[in-house]
Enzyme design. Structure first.
Site, mmCIF file in Angstrom:
data_model
loop_
_atom_site.group_PDB
_atom_site.id
_atom_site.type_symbol
_atom_site.label_atom_id
_atom_site.label_comp_id
_atom_site.label_asym_id
_atom_site.label_seq_id
_atom_site.Cartn_x
_atom_site.Cartn_y
_atom_site.Cartn_z
ATOM 1 N N HIS A 150 0.835 -1.215 0.000
ATOM 2 C CA HIS A 150 0.000 0.000 0.000
ATOM 3 C C HIS A 150 0.864 1.256 0.000
ATOM 4 O O HIS A 150 1.846 1.332 0.724
ATOM 5 C CB HIS A 150 -0.868 0.042 1.258
ATOM 6 C CG HIS A 150 -2.062 -0.844 1.226
ATOM 7 N ND1 HIS A 150 -2.008 -2.197 1.501
ATOM 8 C CD2 HIS A 150 -3.366 -0.580 0.948
ATOM 9 C CE1 HIS A 150 -3.222 -2.709 1.402
ATOM 10 N NE2 HIS A 150 -4.068 -1.756 1.073
ATOM 11 N N ASN A 181 7.869 -4.695 3.930
ATOM 12 C CA ASN A 181 6.472 -4.326 4.118
ATOM 13 C C ASN A 181 5.987 -4.644 5.528
ATOM 14 O O ASN A 181 5.271 -3.861 6.141
ATOM 15 C CB ASN A 181 5.615 -5.073 3.075
ATOM 16 C CG ASN A 181 4.189 -4.575 3.000
ATOM 17 O OD1 ASN A 181 3.869 -3.493 3.484
ATOM 18 N ND2 ASN A 181 3.317 -5.376 2.394
#
Lengths: 305, 305
Positions: A150, A181
């Site tokens: 994201h 991440n």
């Protein structure tokens, strides 16, 4: 943490012009980030840094009218004006060549962080507002070894299920190292959220970078993998620019981070990844400072510990 | 030369969707270019190819009003709407990350090719309409081994000294292999000029490409050199898209070329570098066909010999 308090001219001039190459290409986990605080090159330079070009007919108010809890998502302007899309939780500029966002801007506040929205009911989905020739798909990521990372984080938008779901558009996503991440990148996202306790508003701009490295022949090359049928670009690095409004409303602080898209030892403090804002402006082809200076004359840049 | 005569839907659907990867990454001098002429994937696809997004408030007439000899430079629209600049002899979209144009469009006619303008009085110059952080300079090219390769060619604009001089802005330039620039690329430019004898108008759109190649690990990577202090990107390939108005005004022909940015044996015929337009649209993140189809329903695509 040492702080360089600068006015606008000092920020532009002092943010490391001329040394960005060495700093960025050598950015690696654990490496000490030193501030580049000296004033250099005073003279006609500031006049040569124009404000971001405004497309005729596009009113700034149209582009900043997207609201979360009553405040424009990007009070401090946009770093570019190409292929802009407004979503419930963010505004983004899409790069049809790399098949990822150029940047994504969101505004965090205690209100945006609280709510009943459930991530488990969100699915990553193609952005059908993007031409099918330039669009990334879930199939491009499958089996690639990269996460769908994201840009605007899902957990920043618990205030609305739609806002959270909108962060799952693949146009808000870029291929990201899974270990990054889930560790340091996640910590940086949490850090952004924690700042809402100490600042009036937290504006976060996130995006990919494609930075050159020196190869054996002594020359500089940009090299990045592309994924799947649609050749989704794997960024070499990511940036986050934090624009922090002080509680007393008197000033704005700027913190800008660059992280390599590779595993980072979680014990390395986030402060090590602070860079001068100009590093990101140069490398990404974007502008932040001229827009911010339209809104405040009191800008602190936090570039080093 | 075999020709595939297609209407719009056939062009979009038949131009090699799904095979572009293999074709582009393998494009090398002397390689046979075969046409991809079959109709494939009929169904909902055409509806999923939207026309180029129009920025609110920007009238198409504003963007096409730049005239050479009374005709709009880009009657057939623009392949993107980012950072557009209009000049005496061309319209361009600048990429602030690569420090080169994304594309440059010009219109050739017998009138634009004739005149007294003198190339010897033209000098390459920085484009000071570009932020200094994102601008290429002559110093970036010096000693690099690359030419300052024109996108809009100087010799196309003998009609006006100002028009010729405008082609010397470094924003109309990209690093180009010297041998390519002086042989096959030059031949392609001459070919564009020669077509003005046989067509009512010749619209030429030129730009850089950054194409992936398979490396030893079996994965695809984009890799390109960057030059000088400002990291000017060296394209791996260049494209030229020719939009040719037939003399009787009844139809439009499309020829699209991709050349590698490396020495090419001059005896290799230009036809070998013809590619389906979709190859360029995908790789460059641009759109041509939807714009052209607004102006004509009779489009021939010439993709192979």
């Amino acid at each position: 943490m040492r702080r360089w308090v600068r006015t606008g001219a000092a920020l532009v001039l002092g943010a490391g012009l001329g040394v960005w190459l060495g700093r960025v290409t050598s950015l690696r986990p654990g490496e000490e980030q030193r501030g580049v605080g000296g004033l250099r090159g005073v003279g006609g330079l500031l006049e040569r840094v124009p404000v971001i070009p405004v497309i005729p007919g596009v009113e700034a108010s149209e582009l900043t009218s997207r609201c979360v809890g009553g405040a424009a998502v990007m009070k401090y302007g946009f770093p570019s004006l190409a292929n802009i899309k407004t979503r419930e939780s963010y505004v983004t500029s899409y790069d049809p060549r790399t098949r990822t966002a150029s940047w994504v801007i969101e505004r965090l506040s205690p209100a945006s962080l609280s709510g009943q929205s459930d991530r488990r009911s969100c699915d990553f989905k193609e952005d059908d507002s993007v031409n099918v020739l330039h669009r990334s798909t879930n199939a491009d990521y499958r089996g690639s070894g990269f996460d769908r990372g994201h840009m605007a984080a899902a957990a920043n938008h618990k205030w609305s299920q739609k806002a959270m779901q909108d962060t799952f558009y693949l146009s808000n996503v870029a291929p990201q190292n899974p270990q990054l991440n889930r560790s340091t990148w996640n910590n940086l996202e949490q850090h952004c959220r924690s700042l809402t306790k100490n600042y009036l508003n937290v504006y976060v701009c996130t995006g990919p970078l494609y930075l050159p490295r020196q190869e054996a022949d002594g020359k500089l090359y940009v090299r990045y993998q592309v994924l799947g049928h649609n050749h989704v670009a794997v960024p070499t690095h990511f940036f986050k620019v934090l624009i922090l409004e002080q509680m007393d409303g008197r000033g704005v602080e700027l913190r800008s981070y660059v992280l390599p898209n590779e595993p980072i030892e979680e014990k390395v403090p986030l402060e090590r990844f602070l860079v001068p804002i100009e590093t990101i402006e140069r490398a990404a082809g974007l502008q932040f400072v001229p827009n911010i200076m339209k809104r405040t004359s009191r800008l602190q840049s936090i570039t080093a510990r």
